[in-house]
Scaffold this motif. Structure first.
Motif, PDB file in Angstrom:
ATOM      1  N   ALA A  77       1.070  -1.179   0.163  1.00 29.57           N
ATOM      2  CA  ALA A  77      -0.030  -0.030  -0.076  1.00 29.57           C
ATOM      3  C   ALA A  77       0.957   1.302   0.160  1.00 29.57           C
ATOM      4  N   ASP A 112       0.350   3.891   1.465  1.00 26.95           N
ATOM      5  CA  ASP A 112       0.251   4.849   2.626  1.00 26.95           C
ATOM      6  C   ASP A 112       1.183   4.079   3.731  1.00 26.95           C
ATOM      7  N   LEU A 135      -8.838  -3.851  -8.144  1.00 29.01           N
ATOM      8  CA  LEU A 135      -9.154  -3.120  -6.902  1.00 29.01           C
ATOM      9  C   LEU A 135      -8.363  -3.756  -5.599  1.00 29.01           C
ATOM     10  N   THR A 189      -7.336  -3.901  -1.302  1.00 26.89           N
ATOM     11  CA  THR A 189      -7.641  -3.328  -0.089  1.00 26.89           C
ATOM     12  C   THR A 189      -6.566  -3.234   0.880  1.00 26.89           C
ATOM     13  N   LYS A 218      -9.293   0.392   3.783  1.00 24.40           N
ATOM     14  CA  LYS A 218      -9.542   1.338   2.532  1.00 24.40           C
ATOM     15  C   LYS A 218      -9.535   0.429   1.300  1.00 24.40           C
ATOM     16  N   GLU A 219     -10.340   0.801   0.218  1.00 23.12           N
ATOM     17  CA  GLU A 219     -10.362   0.123  -0.989  1.00 23.12           C
ATOM     18  C   GLU A 219      -9.723   1.160  -2.051  1.00 23.12           C
ATOM     19  N   TYR A 220      -8.912   0.888  -2.952  1.00 19.17           N
ATOM     20  CA  TYR A 220      -8.253   1.928  -3.852  1.00 19.17           C
ATOM     21  C   TYR A 220      -7.926   0.982  -5.174  1.00 19.17           C
ATOM     22  N   HIS A 221      -7.846   1.765  -5.967  1.00 28.14           N
ATOM     23  CA  HIS A 221      -7.452   1.146  -7.462  1.00 28.14           C
ATOM     24  C   HIS A 221      -6.054   0.733  -7.367  1.00 28.14           C
ATOM     25  N   ASN A 257      -2.406   2.881  -7.032  1.00 30.72           N
ATOM     26  CA  ASN A 257      -1.504   2.471  -5.866  1.00 30.72           C
ATOM     27  C   ASN A 257      -0.265   2.085  -6.255  1.00 30.72           C
TER      28      ASN A 257
END
Length: 172
Positions: free
Chosen positions: A80, A82, A95, A97, A102-105, A109
């Motif tokens: 991730a 972050d 996608l 997780t 949090k779900e993100y593309h 990412n």
């Protein structure tokens, strides 16, 4: 297809006044298990097209005065941006997780992590070995290239700016 994709990438770069285009380094990719016949051929053709697009963009970018850089591809979409750790991918792989929920593309990412790896290398490369080791002691994630993310770049930037403030105040 190769020329069209290369022209689109370069026109986007020119529109945004880019100095360097960053790609993942796609060395000889290994064939996943279970690929036979037509599926194997499709995989090979898809891989060859990626390399052809990168080579065409490199040729066109050098003509325009832009630079090309390649960063290590391992783990760019696995971690991730972050800094929360490994991600879980959906079956369609579009996608992801994060461990925080949090779900993100997944591709966005990965692109954050690719850009961060480029800047981490650009920051650490000109430093002396002693200074680099001191910084890496404060940001241990920067030692492992496959785990470098956008959060690593932010931490690295904070450590460097804090040490620059300290050295300026110590001299004054």
């Amino acid at each position: 297809m190769v020329n069209d994709a290369a022209h689109q990438i370069l026109s986007f770069a020119k529109a945004h006044q880019v100095d360097t285009i960053v790609f993942e380094y796609l060395r000889q990719m290994t064939m996943p298990k279970g690929f036979r016949g037509a599926k194997r051929l499709r995989f090979k053709l898809h891989y060859w097209r990626k390399i052809a697009i990168q080579n065409k963009v490199e040729e066109m970018a050098h003509f325009e005065g832009m630079r090309i850089s390649r960063v290590l591809a391992n783990g760019t979409s696995m971690y991730a941006y972050d800094g929360s750790g490994k991600v879980e991918r959906t079956p369609r792989k579009d996608l992801c997780t994060f461990q925080s929920g949090k779900e993100y593309h997944a591709d966005l990412n990965a692109s954050y992590n690719i850009g961060a790896r480029f800047f981490i290398r650009a920051i650490l490369k000109p430093l002396s070995e002693m200074r680099e080791l001191g910084i890496q002691a404060k940001v241990p994630v920067s030692l492992v290239r496959t785990e470098q993310t956008l959060a690593t770049l932010i931490s690295l930037n904070q450590v460097i700016s804090a040490s620059a403030d300290f050295s300026v105040s110590a001299v004054s």
